[in-house]
Design an enzyme around this catalytic site. Structure first.
Site, PDB file in Angstrom:
ATOM      1  N   ASP A  76       6.575  -4.135  -8.614  1.00  0.00           N
ATOM      2  CA  ASP A  76       7.057  -3.538  -7.371  1.00  0.00           C
ATOM      3  C   ASP A  76       8.535  -3.158  -7.466  1.00  0.00           C
ATOM      4  OD1 ASP A  76       4.611  -3.818  -6.182  1.00  0.00           O
ATOM      5  OD2 ASP A  76       5.257  -5.219  -4.624  1.00  0.00           O
ATOM      6  N   HIS A 105       6.236  -1.873   1.083  1.00  0.00           N
ATOM      7  CA  HIS A 105       7.361  -2.754   0.776  1.00  0.00           C
ATOM      8  C   HIS A 105       7.433  -3.821   1.875  1.00  0.00           C
ATOM      9  CE1 HIS A 105      11.144  -3.975  -0.901  1.00  0.00           C
ATOM     10  NE2 HIS A 105      11.896  -3.504   0.074  1.00  0.00           N
TER      11      HIS A 105
END
Length: 308
Positions: free
Chosen positions: A13, A134
């Site tokens: 990520d 996110h």
């Protein structure tokens, strides 16, 4: 544990957050420790990240961001419900608070999500095969509906549903973090119907909350994978796995070298987790030969969403 062949997507990520994050993620990919990445298009090194993905042929999707830094949609940069008084997104918890108070305009959320998909397309030359959120904003009430609409409109097939098998038994997770994770899990369970209705898919299992940062170790990753396989293969057979099909698992990871301010972030400078040693700890753990041989021994194949 019976030998089930599993397909493991190890997603790095926050690709694009800063040059040192990009460097760490690319090293993990080249070491076959990460098999997929999620790009923050409002990250300070997003263009460089897209270029690196192209150069090294790294499978890349979109890490939709509504909580950290600045929007990418020009219209929303000055006067929008998504911004706090400092002109940045509301933050991980601030976003949730603003949402629960009914202060966020969902048409602006949709506008920003579409702008991020468009920018992703511009940077990479293709649409994202997968798109997640996110700080897990994509599973929140109301946001989940808009998120699903955007995915369906663009034909983006895959997302992430952060429900981790065995999470509540992980007694090493500090209580405040566990409260947050349990909230994410609750929101995720309430998202399933919405995503299903829009024809969106995700892996059989998701892991990565119990193994974040300092909590990551070779054995923690191995146990999380084993727990996930057991959980998926013993599910009530409303959705039985076809005999020949592998269990699919996404492992969310955050490797990289620590950000050094002022470089990094999504417009507001790098946060504490990004500057900490914990990212480097993940990088070292993921690239351990021991983990690689575990995958081989368990016939776990690392892949990306395109390979499902």
């Amino acid at each position: 544990l019976r030998m089930f062949q599993a397909k493991l997507i190890v997603t790095g990520d926050d690709f694009g957050y800063c040059p040192r994050r990009n460097q760490g993620i690319v090293e993990c990919f080249l070491a076959r420790a990460v098999s997929n990445v999620s790009l923050l298009v409002n990250g300070s090194a997003a263009a460089e990240a897209a270029e690196l993905a192209r150069r090294y042929n790294i499978p890349i999707g979109l890490h939709a961001n509504l909580s950290e830094g600045s929007p990418v949609c020009e219209v929303l940069k000055t006067n929008s419900s998504l911004l706090n008084e400092d002109g940045f997104f509301h933050g991980k918890m601030g976003f949730r608070t603003a949402l629960s108070k009914g202060l966020l305009n969902m048409s602006e959320v949709k506008q920003e999500l579409k702008a991020q998909v468009d920018l992703f397309h511009e940077l990479t030359g293709h649409l994202p095969p997968h798109m997640d959120g996110h700080q897990h904003v994509h599973v929140l009430p109301e946001v989940r509906n808009v998120f699903a609409e955007v995915l369906e409109e663009y034909g983006i097939k895959y997302t992430r549903v952060p429900v981790e098998p065995g999470l509540r038994n992980c007694d090493w997770i500090e209580p405040s973090l566990m409260d947050f994770y349990v909230g994410v899990e609750e929101d995720s369970l309430n998202t399933v119907d919405v995503f299903t209705k829009h024809g969106i898919r995700w892996t059989d299992a998701y892991i990565g909350l119990s193994t974040m940062g300092k909590n990551m170790s070779v054995s923690a990753v191995q146990n999380a994978i084993d727990t996930a396989i057991v959980e998926v293969t013993s599910r009530v057979p409303t959705h039985p796995l076809p005999q020949h099909r592998a269990v699919t698992i996404e492992l969310m990871v955050h490797p990289g070298y620590p950000s050094i301010p002022p470089r990094g972030g999504c417009g507001g400078g790098p946060d504490d987790f990004s500057q900490s040693w914990e990212r480097l700890h993940e990088l070292h753990t993921l690239t351990t030969p021991e983990l690689q041989s575990h995958y081989r021994a368990r016939s776990i194949q690392l892949c990306s969403f395109q390979d499902l």
